[in-house]
Design an enzyme around this catalytic site. Sequence first.
Site, PDB file in Angstrom:
ATOM      1  N   ALA A  66     -30.334   8.561  24.657  1.00  0.00           N
ATOM      2  CA  ALA A  66     -31.508   8.287  23.812  1.00  0.00           C
ATOM      3  C   ALA A  66     -32.663   9.160  24.328  1.00  0.00           C
ATOM      4  CB  ALA A  66     -31.879   6.805  23.812  1.00  0.00           C
ATOM      5  N   GLY A 126     -39.601  12.830  27.926  1.00  0.00           N
ATOM      6  CA  GLY A 126     -39.559  12.604  29.374  1.00  0.00           C
ATOM      7  C   GLY A 126     -38.295  13.210  29.962  1.00  0.00           C
ATOM      8  N   HIS A 127     -37.148  12.888  29.351  1.00  0.00           N
ATOM      9  CA  HIS A 127     -35.885  13.481  29.798  1.00  0.00           C
ATOM     10  C   HIS A 127     -35.948  15.008  29.664  1.00  0.00           C
ATOM     11  CE1 HIS A 127     -34.358   9.455  28.213  1.00  0.00           C
ATOM     12  NE2 HIS A 127     -33.977   9.423  29.469  1.00  0.00           N
ATOM     13  N   LEU A 129     -43.348   7.415  28.235  1.00  0.00           N
ATOM     14  CA  LEU A 129     -42.160   7.474  27.377  1.00  0.00           C
ATOM     15  C   LEU A 129     -41.004   6.744  28.038  1.00  0.00           C
ATOM     16  CD1 LEU A 129     -42.226  11.140  26.026  1.00  0.00           C
ATOM     17  CD2 LEU A 129     -43.124   9.064  24.984  1.00  0.00           C
TER      18      LEU A 129
HETATM   19  P1  AMP Z   1     -32.868   7.007  31.979  1.00  0.00           P
HETATM   20  O1  AMP Z   1     -32.174   7.660  30.829  1.00  0.00           O
HETATM   21  O2  AMP Z   1     -33.873   5.978  31.568  1.00  0.00           O
HETATM   22  O3  AMP Z   1     -31.922   6.538  33.043  1.00  0.00           O
HETATM   23  O4  AMP Z   1     -33.746   8.159  32.662  1.00  0.00           O
HETATM   24  C1  AMP Z   1     -33.153   9.344  33.125  1.00  0.00           C
HETATM   25  C2  AMP Z   1     -34.157  10.080  33.969  1.00  0.00           C
HETATM   26  O5  AMP Z   1     -35.304  10.397  33.177  1.00  0.00           O
HETATM   27  C3  AMP Z   1     -34.660   9.262  35.172  1.00  0.00           C
HETATM   28  O6  AMP Z   1     -34.768  10.105  36.301  1.00  0.00           O
HETATM   29  C4  AMP Z   1     -36.009   8.782  34.701  1.00  0.00           C
HETATM   30  O7  AMP Z   1     -36.914   8.524  35.755  1.00  0.00           O
HETATM   31  C5  AMP Z   1     -36.464   9.966  33.871  1.00  0.00           C
HETATM   32  N1  AMP Z   1     -37.507   9.562  32.917  1.00  0.00           N
HETATM   33  C6  AMP Z   1     -37.453   8.554  32.015  1.00  0.00           C
HETATM   34  N2  AMP Z   1     -38.623   8.450  31.352  1.00  0.00           N
HETATM   35  C7  AMP Z   1     -39.427   9.411  31.854  1.00  0.00           C
HETATM   36  C8  AMP Z   1     -40.771   9.818  31.572  1.00  0.00           C
HETATM   37  N3  AMP Z   1     -41.526   9.201  30.653  1.00  0.00           N
HETATM   38  N4  AMP Z   1     -41.283  10.842  32.285  1.00  0.00           N
HETATM   39  C9  AMP Z   1     -40.530  11.473  33.229  1.00  0.00           C
HETATM   40  N5  AMP Z   1     -39.263  11.141  33.526  1.00  0.00           N
HETATM   41  C10 AMP Z   1     -38.717  10.128  32.852  1.00  0.00           C
END
Ligand code: AMP
Length: 278
Positions: free
Chosen positions: A29, A33-34, A186
């Site tokens: 998703a 941010g990703h 995000l």
């Molecule tokens: P997730 O898919 O939520 O497991 O996130 C994958 C990576 O993206 C992790 O290292 C999170 O910390 C990073 N991440 C998620 N949201 C953000 C954001 N808003 N800004 C920067 N990194 C993010």
Amino acid sequence: MVIVKSIDELLEATSTFKGSVGFVPTMGALHEGHLSLIKKARKENDFVVVSIFVNPTQFLEGEDLEAYPRKEEADVKICELAGVDVLFMPTVDMMYEKDELSITAPAIRGFILEGTKRAGHFDGMLQIVMKLLNLIAYNKPSTFRAYFGKKDAQQLVLITQMVKNYFINVDIVPCDIVRDKDGLALSSRNVYLSKEDRVRALSLSRSLKRATELVMQKEFNSSIIIAEMKKVLSKVEVEYVALVNREFEQIDRVELSNTIILVAARVGTTRLIDNLWI
Ligand code: AMP
């Protein structure tokens, strides 16, 4: 871009890499941010691998594992456009067998804040990150960097510790938090927010802005900063507001360049976290 759905395919694809490898593990998703992590990895490395895996062991009973947003088609496009070399999308059966040994988060920094609110979450998160790092390290890249967001601050600190404690040959690269124009950090979970909840959710970033103002006025007392932040958070259900140092020890006073201010709150049915590194 090669899409690989098995471990053998992943190891084969990464065996051809000659140079540095940047790795971005995600649960999909994908949002900006990703994407900021992927772009940074793209800029700093010869090869980029992204994984998309909704890891069941880091979800607790009653959490949103089934409902977690899944957007495979869009995610593939985003990775392709971002110049990802290998997109790894394994299944649960490939990543786990029935009777596994486990990893336990460290007793102090793993069991405060998110660690108490989501007991067991970090064990599952560390377990999957360890597996993924080992898979990318398998073909011994000349340099191996893995990118993680500061948005999940405690996760980042625990992964850094795991890499140190288990002598994993990877550089962990912390990445800044990406926000919407109005300040909301995000998150894949933001899609759960109703229109009204999204407005109320802004109080998390506003409370951190208030903390910044106070620090700029040289107010370093943690209790006062927390009390002021809670005033801004009056319309959401606060789980915690805390000040810790980079080692994730709670601190009574702000230490410049060594402080993280964190907030977790429920907005409607959605649990949100945000933080500020100062
Ligand atoms: P997730 O898919 O939520 O497991 O996130 C994958 C990576 O993206 C992790 O290292 C999170 O910390 C990073 N991440 C998620 N949201 C953000 C954001 N808003 N800004 C920067 N990194 C993010």
